[in-house]
Design an enzyme around this catalytic site. Structure first.
Site, PDB file in Angstrom:
ATOM      1  N   LYS A 126       0.859  -1.192   0.000  1.00  0.00           N
ATOM      2  CA  LYS A 126       0.000   0.000   0.000  1.00  0.00           C
ATOM      3  C   LYS A 126       0.885   1.228   0.000  1.00  0.00           C
ATOM      4  CE  LYS A 126      -3.936   2.120   0.282  1.00  0.00           C
ATOM      5  NZ  LYS A 126      -3.512   2.812  -0.973  1.00  0.00           N
ATOM      6  N   LYS A 154       5.374   3.678   8.400  1.00  0.00           N
ATOM      7  CA  LYS A 154       4.178   4.520   8.539  1.00  0.00           C
ATOM      8  C   LYS A 154       2.921   3.656   8.577  1.00  0.00           C
ATOM      9  CE  LYS A 154       3.895   7.820   5.477  1.00  0.00           C
ATOM     10  NZ  LYS A 154       3.542   8.696   4.326  1.00  0.00           N
ATOM     11  N   LYS A 212       5.531   2.024  -2.961  1.00  0.00           N
ATOM     12  CA  LYS A 212       5.449   3.346  -3.584  1.00  0.00           C
ATOM     13  C   LYS A 212       5.664   3.170  -5.079  1.00  0.00           C
ATOM     14  CE  LYS A 212       4.685   7.553  -2.226  1.00  0.00           C
ATOM     15  NZ  LYS A 212       3.997   8.015  -1.010  1.00  0.00           N
ATOM     16  N   GLY A 265      -2.813   8.224  -4.368  1.00  0.00           N
ATOM     17  CA  GLY A 265      -2.177   9.433  -4.879  1.00  0.00           C
ATOM     18  C   GLY A 265      -0.941   9.842  -4.098  1.00  0.00           C
ATOM     19  N   ASP A 266      -0.213  10.762  -4.662  1.00  0.00           N
ATOM     20  CA  ASP A 266       0.924  11.438  -4.017  1.00  0.00           C
ATOM     21  C   ASP A 266       1.145  12.703  -4.858  1.00  0.00           C
ATOM     22  OD1 ASP A 266       3.143  10.816  -1.828  1.00  0.00           O
ATOM     23  OD2 ASP A 266       4.222  11.671  -3.515  1.00  0.00           O
ATOM     24  N   SER A 290      -6.964   5.705   3.550  1.00  0.00           N
ATOM     25  CA  SER A 290      -6.984   4.804   2.393  1.00  0.00           C
ATOM     26  C   SER A 290      -7.369   3.390   2.836  1.00  0.00           C
ATOM     27  CB  SER A 290      -5.604   4.746   1.740  1.00  0.00           C
ATOM     28  OG  SER A 290      -5.411   5.839   0.867  1.00  0.00           O
TER      29      SER A 290
HETATM   30  P1  NDP Z   1       0.384  17.826  -4.534  1.00  0.00           P
HETATM   31  O1  NDP Z   1       0.898  17.460  -5.864  1.00  0.00           O
HETATM   32  O2  NDP Z   1      -1.071  17.965  -4.322  1.00  0.00           O
HETATM   33  O3  NDP Z   1       1.064  19.178  -4.019  1.00  0.00           O
HETATM   34  C1  NDP Z   1       2.433  19.296  -3.894  1.00  0.00           C
HETATM   35  C2  NDP Z   1       2.770  20.733  -3.543  1.00  0.00           C
HETATM   36  O4  NDP Z   1       4.158  20.822  -3.225  1.00  0.00           O
HETATM   37  C3  NDP Z   1       2.529  21.693  -4.672  1.00  0.00           C
HETATM   38  O5  NDP Z   1       2.196  22.945  -4.148  1.00  0.00           O
HETATM   39  C4  NDP Z   1       3.873  21.737  -5.380  1.00  0.00           C
HETATM   40  O6  NDP Z   1       4.103  22.927  -6.089  1.00  0.00           O
HETATM   41  C5  NDP Z   1       4.826  21.624  -4.206  1.00  0.00           C
HETATM   42  N1  NDP Z   1       6.040  20.920  -4.638  1.00  0.00           N
HETATM   43  C6  NDP Z   1       6.150  19.625  -4.995  1.00  0.00           C
HETATM   44  N2  NDP Z   1       7.400  19.324  -5.364  1.00  0.00           N
HETATM   45  C7  NDP Z   1       8.088  20.454  -5.231  1.00  0.00           C
HETATM   46  C8  NDP Z   1       9.432  20.799  -5.450  1.00  0.00           C
HETATM   47  N3  NDP Z   1      10.333  19.876  -5.859  1.00  0.00           N
HETATM   48  N4  NDP Z   1       9.796  22.080  -5.202  1.00  0.00           N
HETATM   49  C9  NDP Z   1       8.867  22.994  -4.778  1.00  0.00           C
HETATM   50  N5  NDP Z   1       7.597  22.727  -4.551  1.00  0.00           N
HETATM   51  C10 NDP Z   1       7.207  21.482  -4.765  1.00  0.00           C
HETATM   52  O7  NDP Z   1       0.975  16.718  -3.541  1.00  0.00           O
HETATM   53  P2  NDP Z   1       0.522  16.341  -2.069  1.00  0.00           P
HETATM   54  O8  NDP Z   1       0.005  17.517  -1.359  1.00  0.00           O
HETATM   55  O9  NDP Z   1      -0.308  15.132  -2.166  1.00  0.00           O
HETATM   56  O10 NDP Z   1       1.923  15.886  -1.427  1.00  0.00           O
HETATM   57  C11 NDP Z   1       2.763  16.787  -0.702  1.00  0.00           C
HETATM   58  C12 NDP Z   1       3.694  15.989   0.186  1.00  0.00           C
HETATM   59  O11 NDP Z   1       2.918  15.208   1.118  1.00  0.00           O
HETATM   60  C13 NDP Z   1       4.598  14.978  -0.529  1.00  0.00           C
HETATM   61  O12 NDP Z   1       5.810  14.882   0.184  1.00  0.00           O
HETATM   62  C14 NDP Z   1       3.840  13.663  -0.379  1.00  0.00           C
HETATM   63  O13 NDP Z   1       4.695  12.545  -0.480  1.00  0.00           O
HETATM   64  C15 NDP Z   1       3.294  13.831   1.030  1.00  0.00           C
HETATM   65  N6  NDP Z   1       2.140  13.008   1.393  1.00  0.00           N
HETATM   66  C16 NDP Z   1       0.993  13.006   0.641  1.00  0.00           C
HETATM   67  C17 NDP Z   1      -0.082  12.252   1.042  1.00  0.00           C
HETATM   68  C18 NDP Z   1      -1.380  12.279   0.311  1.00  0.00           C
HETATM   69  O14 NDP Z   1      -2.333  11.633   0.771  1.00  0.00           O
HETATM   70  N7  NDP Z   1      -1.501  12.999  -0.800  1.00  0.00           N
HETATM   71  C19 NDP Z   1      -0.025  11.381   2.223  1.00  0.00           C
HETATM   72  C20 NDP Z   1       1.208  11.524   2.992  1.00  0.00           C
HETATM   73  C21 NDP Z   1       2.232  12.287   2.559  1.00  0.00           C
HETATM   74  P3  NDP Z   1       3.733  22.981  -7.664  1.00  0.00           P
HETATM   75  O15 NDP Z   1       2.255  22.839  -7.726  1.00  0.00           O
HETATM   76  O16 NDP Z   1       4.244  24.291  -8.124  1.00  0.00           O
HETATM   77  O17 NDP Z   1       4.454  21.807  -8.276  1.00  0.00           O
HETATM   78  O1  2IT Z   2       2.838   9.062   1.473  1.00  0.00           O
HETATM   79  C1  2IT Z   2       1.701   8.591   1.668  1.00  0.00           C
HETATM   80  O2  2IT Z   2       1.391   8.065   2.736  1.00  0.00           O
HETATM   81  C2  2IT Z   2       0.708   8.702   0.583  1.00  0.00           C
HETATM   82  N1  2IT Z   2       1.021   9.287  -0.459  1.00  0.00           N
HETATM   83  C3  2IT Z   2      -0.639   8.070   0.729  1.00  0.00           C
HETATM   84  C4  2IT Z   2      -0.587   6.614   0.382  1.00  0.00           C
HETATM   85  C5  2IT Z   2      -1.923   5.906   0.353  1.00  0.00           C
HETATM   86  O3  2IT Z   2      -1.888   4.716  -0.007  1.00  0.00           O
HETATM   87  O4  2IT Z   2      -2.947   6.493   0.663  1.00  0.00           O
END
Ligand code: NDP
Ligand code: 2IT
Length: 450
Positions: free
Chosen positions: A89, A113, A125, A164-165, A382
């Site tokens: 997952k 996690k 992943k 998603g991520d 999830s």
């Molecule tokens: P999104 O794609 O929705 O948003 C990412 C945000 O971070 C955007 O604002 C993006 O800017 C910015 N960003 C990404 N990469 C860079 C970079 N290299 N430099 C500068 N800005 C950057 O992703 P999420 O919100 O889903 O994910 C954000 C973080 O949270 C990641 O580390 C992800 O692994 C983590 N995460 C996500 C989960 C989820 O359920 N979605 C769960 C747990 C962790 P721009 O739009 O300009 O690219």
């Molecule tokens: O980093 C994370 O925990 C995620 N992007 C969510 C993974 C998931 O299976 O919901």
């Protein structure tokens, strides 16, 4: 030399070309030795050597045709890291920086996690070096279909369930779900984060951001403190950042920053979440658009400061929530935050703080919630989506949100209790790593050498 140092040394020699993976491995292995000393079975059964090597990595070509009729080729991967406690997952990331090392760091974090959530899910992943920026919706759809044409062979509701991520949200999950169905004729819960009309769970969109704040609330409560009245710096402007801001307001705090890859917004009056949603979720625009819409917002483009991501940590705040990407908060940023009186940091992103920054936070003894604990609410929800799919049912928003709240509170208590057990009360890095590790390690031992 200790067992953990030995294994880390071997990983460094073998994977010198995967710096992010080595960074994640170092952060974890450096904290595990007390647990390894306490239970010699972990070394006897070579658990560290086995847990740091993915069970399987699939890599594949993703070919698709763009709007100009040109053939495009991207690199896709799925790292199926560990299935000791449940089906694989973890999320899928579409970003030009994606490579096997990045996905191995994310997959390794995901194992612990997912274990910490207290639910039965293994760690994985995946992703591709596809850049969704500037692509039309049809191009994104063609890419998602091409990606799933490769991936569908390796996933399944009880095998591996991606989500998603970065760069993968509801739209991309929908396109991939449709592609899976077309390829297999099966209507199954093979992805999470689905739309609400086809098996998605209420509160999954909000879950990661809300979960970070629930975790922070639990962490502060133990000190007799709360988020009420606190000024907060949030980085990122995507899924995690948006719902982190939303929940901060609900807890009586005020987020004063957000950022994206082009620049940073600072507004001492607070970030307007409805405008942020409009700009990012509907228009898919840059934060320059937010600055056009909100007259009190101060916008600093990345060109104005040397290393783009870091402006967001320069404001005077009580709490910081890195929610963008890995290594966005370095040792200098940590010192700046501490000097400005920030005493709470909770990580929404994966590995946002460098090892130097983490050391600063631990040394200062502030409230520090590491990613694999603080952002576990997304994957935990999830798993709740998987439960609803398996039962062919759906729960109310309040039910799912209530379960998420309980999971985050239990997770905090577990990490805090484990830190106390090893004589380092308040060190949630060690507490979370050991608590997550032990469950997976014990399951691996019980299942034999396979
Ligand atoms: P999104 O794609 O929705 O948003 C990412 C945000 O971070 C955007 O604002 C993006 O800017 C910015 N960003 C990404 N990469 C860079 C970079 N290299 N430099 C500068 N800005 C950057 O992703 P999420 O919100 O889903 O994910 C954000 C973080 O949270 C990641 O580390 C992800 O692994 C983590 N995460 C996500 C989960 C989820 O359920 N979605 C769960 C747990 C962790 P721009 O739009 O300009 O690219
Ligand atoms: O980093 C994370 O925990 C995620 N992007 C969510 C993974 C998931 O299976 O919901």
């Amino acid at each position: 030399m200790s067992y953990s140092d030995n294994v880390l040394g071997a990983l460094k020699a073998r994977y010198s070309y995967q710096p992010e993976f080595l960074q994640a491995a170092e952060e974890i292995l450096k904290t595990l030795q007390p647990a390894l000393d306490k239970n010699p079975a972990y070394e006897k059964y070579h658990i560290l050597e086995r847990m740091t090597e993915p069970e399987r990595t699939v890599s594949f070509r993703v070919e698709w045709v763009d709007d100009k009729g040109q053939i495009q080729v991207n690199h896709g991967y799925r790292v199926q890291f560990n299935s000791a406690i449940g089906p694989y997952k973890g999320g899928i990331r579409f970003h030009p920086t994606v490579n096997e090392g990045i996905l191995k760091f994310l997959g390794l974090e995901q194992i612990l996690k997912n274990s910490l959530t207290g639910t039965p899910i293994g760690g994985a992943k995946g992703g591709a070096d596809f850049d969704p920026k500037g692509k039309s919706e049809i191009e994104v759809m063609r890419f998602c279909q091409a990606f799933m044409t490769q991936l569908y062979r390796y996933i399944g509701a009880t095998v591996d369930v991606p989500a998603g991520d970065i760069g993968v949200g509801g739209r991309e999950i929908g396109f991939m779900y449709g592609a899976y169905k077309r390829l297999t004729t099966k209507y199954e819960g093979i992805l999470t984060g689905k739309g609400l009309t086809f098996g998605g769970s209420l509160a999954r969109t909000e879950a990661t951001g809300y979960g970070v704040v629930y975790f922070t609330d639990a962490m502060l409560k133990e000190k007799g403190d709360s988020l009420k009245g606190k000024k907060c710096a949030v980085s990122g402007a995507g899924n995690v950042a948006i719902y982190c801001c939303e929940k901060l307001y609900q807890m009586g705090a005020t987020p004063v920053t957000v950022s994206d890859s082009r620049g940073t917004i600072y507004d001492p009056n607070g970030i307007k979440v409805d405008v942020l949603k409009q700009v990012k979720e509907v228009e898919r625009a840059s934060l320059t658009r937010y600055a056009e819409l909100v007259s009190t917002a101060q916008y600093t483009p990345v060109e104005k400061y040397p290393s783009g991501l870091h402006q967001v940590w320069t404001y005077k705040v009580d709490a910081a929530f890195p929610c963008a990407t890995q290594n966005e908060l370095n040792e200098e940023d940590a010192k700046t935050l501490l000097a400005n009186g920030c005493n709470t940091v909770a990580e929404g992103a994966n590995m946002p703080s460098t090892l130097g920054a983490i050391n600063q936070f631990l040394k200062a003894g502030i409230n520090y919630g590491p990613a694999k604990a603080a952002n576990a609410g997304g994957v935990a929800t999830s798993q709740l989506e998987m439960e609803q799919n398996a039962g062919m049912t759906s729960w109310t928003f309040e039910t799912v949100d209530g379960k998420l709240h309980d999971i985050m509170t239990n997770l905090y208590n577990n990490a805090a209790a484990t830190a106390r057990e090893f004589g380092v009360a308040g060190n949630l890095v060690l507490g979370a790593n050991i608590a997550g590790f032990r469950k997976v390690a014990d399951a691996m031992i019980a299942q034999g050498v396979i």
